[in-house]
Design a protein around this motif. Structure first.
Motif, mmCIF file in Angstrom:
data_model
loop_
_atom_site.group_PDB
_atom_site.id
_atom_site.type_symbol
_atom_site.label_atom_id
_atom_site.label_comp_id
_atom_site.label_asym_id
_atom_site.label_seq_id
_atom_site.Cartn_x
_atom_site.Cartn_y
_atom_site.Cartn_z
ATOM 1 N N SER A 72 -19.610 76.892 -67.504
ATOM 2 C CA SER A 72 -18.826 77.140 -66.019
ATOM 3 C C SER A 72 -17.779 78.757 -66.831
ATOM 4 N N ALA A 73 -18.084 79.282 -65.584
ATOM 5 C CA ALA A 73 -17.739 80.886 -66.453
ATOM 6 C C ALA A 73 -15.511 80.770 -66.424
ATOM 7 N N GLY A 74 -15.399 79.920 -65.360
ATOM 8 C CA GLY A 74 -13.954 79.547 -65.096
ATOM 9 C C GLY A 74 -13.823 78.126 -65.166
ATOM 10 N N LEU A 75 -12.821 77.646 -63.896
ATOM 11 C CA LEU A 75 -12.679 75.823 -63.784
ATOM 12 C C LEU A 75 -14.395 75.695 -63.626
ATOM 13 N N THR A 76 -14.661 74.175 -63.823
ATOM 14 C CA THR A 76 -15.562 73.678 -63.546
ATOM 15 C C THR A 76 -15.554 73.385 -61.854
ATOM 16 N N THR A 77 -14.589 72.561 -61.493
ATOM 17 C CA THR A 77 -14.093 72.604 -60.091
ATOM 18 C C THR A 77 -13.270 73.026 -59.610
ATOM 19 N N GLY A 78 -12.619 73.612 -58.613
ATOM 20 C CA GLY A 78 -11.841 74.655 -58.073
ATOM 21 C C GLY A 78 -11.464 73.930 -56.682
ATOM 22 N N LEU A 79 -10.436 73.385 -56.134
ATOM 23 C CA LEU A 79 -10.441 72.384 -55.126
ATOM 24 C C LEU A 79 -9.694 73.385 -54.610
ATOM 25 N N ILE A 80 -9.398 74.250 -53.915
ATOM 26 C CA ILE A 80 -7.700 74.912 -53.480
ATOM 27 C C ILE A 80 -7.460 74.649 -52.370
ATOM 28 N N TYR A 81 -6.354 74.204 -51.475
ATOM 29 C CA TYR A 81 -5.689 73.763 -49.996
ATOM 30 C C TYR A 81 -6.954 72.877 -49.591
ATOM 31 N N SER A 82 -7.315 71.909 -49.619
ATOM 32 C CA SER A 82 -8.305 71.662 -49.209
ATOM 33 C C SER A 82 -8.473 69.981 -49.544
ATOM 34 N N GLY A 83 -8.772 68.966 -48.612
ATOM 35 C CA GLY A 83 -8.871 67.772 -48.281
ATOM 36 C C GLY A 83 -9.603 67.173 -48.610
ATOM 37 N N ASP A 84 -8.939 65.708 -47.906
ATOM 38 C CA ASP A 84 -10.105 64.515 -47.981
ATOM 39 C C ASP A 84 -11.537 64.950 -49.350
ATOM 40 N N ILE A 85 -11.173 63.816 -50.008
ATOM 41 C CA ILE A 85 -11.789 65.372 -51.041
ATOM 42 C C ILE A 85 -12.304 63.398 -52.597
ATOM 43 N N VAL A 86 -13.571 62.929 -51.854
ATOM 44 C CA VAL A 86 -14.778 62.145 -53.241
ATOM 45 C C VAL A 86 -15.185 62.750 -54.259
ATOM 46 N N ILE A 87 -14.756 62.795 -55.188
ATOM 47 C CA ILE A 87 -15.586 63.802 -56.245
ATOM 48 C C ILE A 87 -16.144 61.810 -57.304
ATOM 49 N N HIS A 88 -17.417 61.443 -57.745
ATOM 50 C CA HIS A 88 -18.581 60.021 -58.200
ATOM 51 C C HIS A 88 -19.028 60.828 -58.981
ATOM 52 N N GLY A 89 -19.220 60.685 -60.252
ATOM 53 C CA GLY A 89 -20.192 60.846 -60.978
ATOM 54 C C GLY A 89 -20.586 61.982 -61.155
ATOM 55 N N LEU A 90 -19.284 62.794 -61.651
ATOM 56 C CA LEU A 90 -19.115 64.312 -61.806
ATOM 57 C C LEU A 90 -19.311 64.464 -63.805
ATOM 58 N N HIS A 91 -20.024 64.761 -64.330
ATOM 59 C CA HIS A 91 -20.173 64.682 -65.966
ATOM 60 C C HIS A 91 -19.923 66.311 -66.103
ATOM 61 N N VAL A 92 -18.405 66.395 -67.106
ATOM 62 C CA VAL A 92 -18.696 68.022 -67.805
ATOM 63 C C VAL A 92 -18.970 67.723 -69.278
ATOM 64 N N GLY A 93 -19.439 68.579 -69.721
ATOM 65 C CA GLY A 93 -19.748 67.708 -71.148
ATOM 66 C C GLY A 93 -21.114 69.424 -71.861
ATOM 67 N N ARG A 94 -21.282 69.155 -73.131
ATOM 68 C CA ARG A 94 -22.514 70.382 -73.439
ATOM 69 C C ARG A 94 -23.551 69.538 -73.311
ATOM 70 N N LYS A 95 -24.539 70.904 -73.426
ATOM 71 C CA LYS A 95 -25.145 70.930 -73.290
ATOM 72 C C LYS A 95 -26.756 69.826 -74.457
ATOM 73 N N PRO A 96 -27.237 68.646 -74.002
ATOM 74 C CA PRO A 96 -27.804 67.970 -74.914
ATOM 75 C C PRO A 96 -28.670 68.234 -75.612
ATOM 76 N N GLY A 97 -29.024 68.514 -76.536
ATOM 77 C CA GLY A 97 -30.118 68.952 -77.580
ATOM 78 C C GLY A 97 -29.920 70.384 -77.755
ATOM 79 N N SER A 98 -28.306 70.653 -77.788
ATOM 80 C CA SER A 98 -27.951 72.353 -77.515
ATOM 81 C C SER A 98 -27.230 72.005 -78.897
#
Length: 551
Positions: A195-221
């Motif tokens: 990601s060039a900046g924040l992975t996920t940016g939630l700004i002045y939003s609501g009713d948010i569900v984040i399920h199964g977000l996976h942030v990591g180095r690319k496998p095999g790289s």
């Protein structure tokens, strides 16, 4: 359709190159009841402009992203090996790994934040020191001489020849997946490799569900980094986030950061009408509950409900309070004015559960919010360089607040190891600082319960409580193998605290560096009952004490 939304944009398995000259490769505004859906890890959105975010939602309702991967080509960072260091001259040389971007790429000079860090993957360690460098020159094939913005910083924290190093082209407005002023947000089974900046940016939003977000180095790289910023960054959201079954590794910053936005009081127009400055874009509305802090001495001046809120220009709001607050200190220079935070828009009511936090730089969870539950998470960080769960208030940092309160931290596993790099931070902490880094003498966080957690092989305190009251540390277990601990510390450290209950703490730690189970500093209230310790079970090294009370 299978997603359950009225409209679905389906991405079959494959790699899709996306890019634009805007902030986002795919800007998506004024949408309703729509899902962008892929086929899991077989669907890749490959951002071709390293200055872009990927998906940018704005002013939308009931929007979802499901089952896809976000990656970049070219990458928004580069990496290599330090080949020379000149601390006196304030420079260091970086030999870039084959296949990674050269610093001549425009994205590096155009970056909003130009800095890097050391990484030692063999030790699963990301160093805490951030090396800001805004200029560089080419001195050979793939080799660059980088000038430290502050040479004294490089002298204080010198790099060494052979260090592995990452330098980012970090953007402030390019999130991999961004939601601005959106209601009804779902992220499900999304994987992010860059990601060039924040992975996920939630700004002045609501009713948010984040399920199964996976942030990591690319496998095999061979990558040393995943995202260039926080895994989840929530600013000014109007109600709680549900964050579950996610994983966070390889970032140069926090795993999860939940906070409100506010600013300094810059004018007392009347006892009830105030002007508030904006260090970052902020939003207020009639009915919001705000809190004003005493920036000079610490503590809360009071709360109020907004009767009206008018944005005067790009930098100033005029707010009308429901009752007079004549003692608020205003500073037209934006330096020392009292700090205002919005209690109605700080991600209050969030639930963070069943997540995994691996090695990265920064805190696993940073909370400047209230009524938050952190439960059944696994925190694994062998380098122990930063806090796992931090309730941190900074009076001089107007952009993020309020002090955290009504927080439950229960049933989590905190796991360390032998790979300590810089220093060892506590796993759970409350902290509050006045401008200038002075510890706040007031009890800024309160009603915090730390219950039923397990701390394994931690080199440092399990819990540090400072500038807080009504903290309950109940039925926690600490088990640290002999030889793990190097840093001299207690298991629980209390400072500038009041109304602390410790019950059922079970400690097995034969390391001599653990000098006490509980250390009560002389800044803790001396009043009878201010600290109550019951049912304490310890197995400590000879010479260590159960309770060290400095009062």
């Amino acid at each position: 359709n299978a997603s359950g939304y009225l409209a679905e944009v389906f991405f079959p398995a494959g790699s899709y190159r996306v890019g634009s000259t805007n902030a986002y490769a795919l800007p998506l505004e004024n949408l309703s009841d729509i899902c962008l859906k892929g086929e899991g890890t077989n669907t890749v959105l490959l951002v071709s402009n390293p200055e872009n975010g990927c998906l940018g939602f704005a002013y939308s309702t009931n929007v979802a992203v499901q089952g896809l991967v976000v990656d970049y080509d070219p990458l928004p960072f580069t990496q290599g090996t330090i080949t020379a260091v000149d601390t006196a001259g304030g420079t260091f040389d970086l030999l870039i790994d084959p296949g990674y971007p050269e610093l001549s790429e425009p994205s590096f000079s155009a970056a909003n934040a130009k800095w890097g860090l050391k990484v030692d993957l063999a030790r699963e360690a990301y160093d805490v020191w951030a090396y800001f460098s805004s200029s560089w020159v080419n001195i050979g094939v793939r080799e660059w001489r980088m000038a430290a913005d502050t040479p004294s910083y490089l002298q204080a924290h010198p790099l060494s020849v052979g260090d592995r190093y990452v330098h980012m082209a970090r953007r402030w407005t390019a999130f991999d997946i961004g939601f601005d002023f959106c209601m009804g947000v779902e992220l499900r089974d999304v994987t992010v490799y860059a990601s060039a900046g924040l992975t996920t940016g939630l700004i002045y939003s609501g009713d948010i569900v984040i399920h199964g977000l996976h942030v990591g180095r690319k496998p095999g790289s061979t990558r040393l980094l995943s995202s260039n910023g926080d895994g989840i960054h929530s600013a000014g959201c109007s109600d709680g986030l549900l964050i579950e079954d996610c994983s966070f590794e390889g970032m140069p910053d926090d795993g999860i950061n939940i906070h409100g936005r506010g600013g300094p009081i810059i004018s007392n127009v009347t006892d009830t009408v105030k002007w508030v400055g904006m260090q970052r874009p902020a939003f207020y509305a009639a009915g919001d509950e705000i809190q004003i802090l005493n920036n000079a001495a610490g503590g809360i001046r009071g709360n109020a409900i907004l009767l009206d809120a008018v944005r005067l220009n790009d930098y100033v709001w005029e707010i009308t309070l429901d009752h007079p607050m004549p003692d608020v200190y205003a500073d037209p220079a934006w330096v020392n004015g009292d700090k205002l935070s919005n209690l109605s828009r700080c991600g209050q009511g969030s639930i963070i559960r069943n997540n995994f936090f691996g090695s990265h730089r920064g805190r696993d969870i940073l909370l400047r919010s209230h009524d938050v539950t952190v439960t059944n998470n696994h925190f694994f960080n062998p380098s122990l360089a930063s806090h796992a769960v931090s309730l941190q208030q900074e009076y001089g940092y107007y952009a993020e607040g309020p002090p955290a309160y009504n927080v439950d931290i229960c049933g989590n596993l905190f796991e360390g190891g032998t790979n300590r790099w810089s220093w060892s931070s506590p796993r759970v902490s409350t902290r509050s600082y006045l401008p200038g880094g002075i510890q706040s003498p007031t009890y800024d966080s309160w009603n915090v319960e730390i219950k039923g957690n397990t701390f394994m092989n931690i080199d440092g305190p399990a819990v540090t409580v400072t500038s807080a009251s009504d903290v309950r540390i109940i039925n926690n277990t600490v088990d640290t193998e002999f030889g793990i601990k190097v840093a001299s510390s207690p298991v629980v450290l209390l400072e500038h605290a009041y109304d602390i209950q410790i019950d059922g703490l079970d400690i097995h730690d034969l390391n001599p560096a653990t000098y006490a189970a509980v250390h009560i500093k002389d800044t803790v209230s001396p009043l009878l009952g201010s600290v109550v310790v019951t049912d304490l079970t310890t197995d400590l090294a000879a010479g260590s004490t159960d309770i060290q009370d400095d009062r």
